[in-house]
Design a protein around this motif. Structure first.
Motif, mmCIF file in Angstrom:
data_model
loop_
_atom_site.group_PDB
_atom_site.id
_atom_site.type_symbol
_atom_site.label_atom_id
_atom_site.label_comp_id
_atom_site.label_asym_id
_atom_site.label_seq_id
_atom_site.Cartn_x
_atom_site.Cartn_y
_atom_site.Cartn_z
ATOM 1 N N LEU A 14 0.812 -1.208 0.000
ATOM 2 C CA LEU A 14 0.000 0.000 0.000
ATOM 3 C C LEU A 14 0.845 1.257 0.000
ATOM 4 N N PHE A 17 1.589 2.762 -3.324
ATOM 5 C CA PHE A 17 0.308 3.108 -3.943
ATOM 6 C C PHE A 17 -0.202 4.425 -3.397
ATOM 7 N N VAL A 18 -0.087 4.603 -2.058
ATOM 8 C CA VAL A 18 -0.584 5.842 -1.464
ATOM 9 C C VAL A 18 0.143 7.034 -2.044
ATOM 10 N N MET A 21 -1.044 8.138 -5.513
ATOM 11 C CA MET A 21 -2.378 8.648 -5.721
ATOM 12 C C MET A 21 -2.464 10.171 -5.607
ATOM 13 N N LYS A 154 -10.545 -3.063 3.899
ATOM 14 C CA LYS A 154 -9.565 -2.774 2.844
ATOM 15 C C LYS A 154 -9.951 -1.514 2.075
ATOM 16 N N ILE A 158 -7.414 1.846 1.771
ATOM 17 C CA ILE A 158 -6.806 2.387 0.544
ATOM 18 C C ILE A 158 -7.433 3.701 0.102
ATOM 19 N N VAL A 185 -9.621 4.158 -7.622
ATOM 20 C CA VAL A 185 -8.647 3.953 -6.544
ATOM 21 C C VAL A 185 -8.449 2.461 -6.295
ATOM 22 N N GLU A 188 -6.599 0.721 -9.342
ATOM 23 C CA GLU A 188 -5.160 1.025 -9.379
ATOM 24 C C GLU A 188 -4.421 0.257 -8.288
ATOM 25 N N TYR A 189 -5.050 0.124 -7.134
ATOM 26 C CA TYR A 189 -4.440 -0.670 -6.074
ATOM 27 C C TYR A 189 -4.360 -2.135 -6.489
ATOM 28 N N GLU A 192 -1.603 -3.482 -8.656
ATOM 29 C CA GLU A 192 -0.298 -3.668 -8.021
ATOM 30 C C GLU A 192 -0.217 -4.971 -7.243
#
Length: 469
Positions: A14, A17-18, A21, A154, A158, A185, A188-189, A192
């Motif tokens: 995560l 990813f964060v 964004m 979850k 995210i 969102v 896109e998570y 990964e």
């Protein structure tokens, strides 16, 4: 331990990813009208939103929910080759749901033995309710409600702020909702998460275990991706389209999450609540038509352009004590390039006035070429595109005469002058005190002696004027 390790792995995944964004968002106008009620379009290479329509309105996702179901399974299961024996009682309750026409199957039969990987393919490609329920039941040790709790946890983790899940299949539930932005969102998570993209973008899959007792003709037991944009025989075929998930509900319209690649550019499109039928009651695939027109628009009209050249002279700032010109020009430290719509002139991007912030109202010479002066913020239609550092175009030497005069005028303001003044005043005060003390001591030492040992004075007798005879 399995779930604990999965949680740690998910947290590590995560983090990047964060950071990613922090996407820019400019809703450029589409050149055609779309039928979907909500939409969002993202360039995956720059993580830039280039168009959105009602992106924050809550909609029913339908089987798009399977994206989150797959994420939870992939992060919870260490061995995707682990085999599961299908128990139809796990999902038999679905036969009596309110909208049975929404059910999608992968011809999975009671007693079939399939791997976790097989079930994930069945769910993502066909929206198989047998696969979704079986996976949720397995991962949660028989407590599907606990699995739904994992989905919602979850989502919150995210950053899906307007999403609520009620089941792992995506079947109709008035309390199950999300938005186009949240789905972007989530997707896109998910991209990964190891194996998700491979599964979600596969066009056709054959189960790894044939289960001949229930499926004697193995050639017919093949699962095909429900996104017709991947089918070369379909009128909706789009070269470069990949998955990711379709999700239709008779009570809420057609939904689609898909992406496409062309000439090194990659786009993600989320479409929600496209009409299922036209005005005459004929079944239509407006969500696919919308996706095709959006991809054509993006690939044909967007390219990376130089928004601000590093040689551009942005502004000038005052320089004091300079030899010659009393100002220096500011330019960008580096070139600013970004994805841009070719039908909008880059000259409309604002980069002056309040967008320029110098670190000081004026600078003092000397200044070297390349020294930082401030920043310029680039904006379009109120949206920030980026901030660029400004530096000096050239050297500015200091004038010796101006500097000496400056120092002379400001000497009384210097800390050394103030220190000298304090020291001088202290010395003077000490001198005065010493003088006063010396004077007092002198006066005390020169005082006349006491008269107690002196000869007394004799008073002269008054002379009689008749005396003398």
């Amino acid at each position: 331990m399995k779930k604990f390790l999965a949680a740690i792995s998910g947290a590590v995944m995560l983090l990047p990813f964060v950071n990613s964004m922090n996407a820019g968002a400019i809703s450029f106008p589409l050149n055609t009208q779309i039928q979907s009620e909500s939409a969002i379009v993202i360039n995956l290479d720059s993580d830039m939103i280039i168009h959105e329509k009602n992106a924050d309105i809550q909609q029913m996702p339908g089987p798009l929910v399977n994206i989150m179901t797959a994420v939870i399974c992939l992060e919870s299961c260490d061995d995707l080759s682990e085999e599961i024996t299908i128990d139809s009682s796990v999902y038999s309750y679905l036969y009596s749901i309110e909208y049975p026409e929404d059910l999608r199957y992968a011809d999975i039969e009671d007693g079939d033995v399939l791997t976790i990987s097989d079930l994930l393919y069945a769910m993502m490609l066909t929206s198989s309710v047998e696969a979704a329920e079986t996976l949720a039941y397995y991962v949660s040790d028989g407590d599907t409600e606990a699995f739904v709790d994992m989905m919602n946890e979850k989502a919150a983790e995210i950053g899906c702020t307007s999403t609520n899940f009620e089941n792992p299949t995506g079947m109709y539930d008035i309390n199950q909702y999300t938005t186009a932005r949240d789905l972007a969102v989530l997707t896109e998570y998910a991209l990964e998460v190891p194996m998700f993209e491979t599964i979600a973008t596969t066009a056709e899959y054959v189960p790894s275990i044939q289960n001949a007792q229930n499926h004697p003709d193995a050639d017919e037991w093949v699962w095909t991706n429900s996104n017709l944009m991947m089918d070369s025989q379909s009128e909706y075929y789009y070269n470069g389209a990949k998955g990711i998930k379709t999700g239709n509900l008779s009570a809420a319209g057609r939904n689609l999450v898909t992406m496409a690649s062309k000439d090194g550019n990659n786009y993600l499109v989320v479409l929600l609540k496209a009409p299922i039928r036209d005005s005459e009651g004929e079944s239509q695939f407006y969500h696919l038509e919308d996706a095709i027109s959006i991809f054509d628009w993006a690939f044909n009209h967007f390219s990376y352009q130089v928004i601000l050249s590093e040689t551009a002279e942005i502004d000038e700032v005052k320089v004091t004590l300079a030899e010659g010109n009393d100002y220096v020009l500011a330019r960008p430290k580096e070139e600013f390039t970004m994805l841009w719509y070719d039908e909008i002139d880059t000259s409309l991007i604002k980069r002056d006035g309040d967008n320029i912030q110098f670190d000081q109202t004026s600078f003092q010479a000397p200044i070297k070429k390349g020294d930082r002066l401030g920043t310029v913020t680039l904006t379009y239609s109120g949206e920030v595109l980026g901030t660029v550092e400004l530096v000096a175009v050239s050297d500015v030497k200091r004038s010796a005469s101006k500097y000496n005069l400056y120092v002379a005028k400001r000497f009384h303001e210097s800390r050394w002058f103030n220190k000298a003044l304090i020291i001088s005043a202290s010395i003077c005060l000490a001198y005065v005190i010493i003088c006063i003390c010396s004077f007092v001591a002198y006066k005390r030492d020169t005082k006349p002696a006491s008269s107690r040992y002196a000869i007394p004075k004799v008073k002269k007798k008054k002379r009689n004027k008749n005396s003398g005879k």
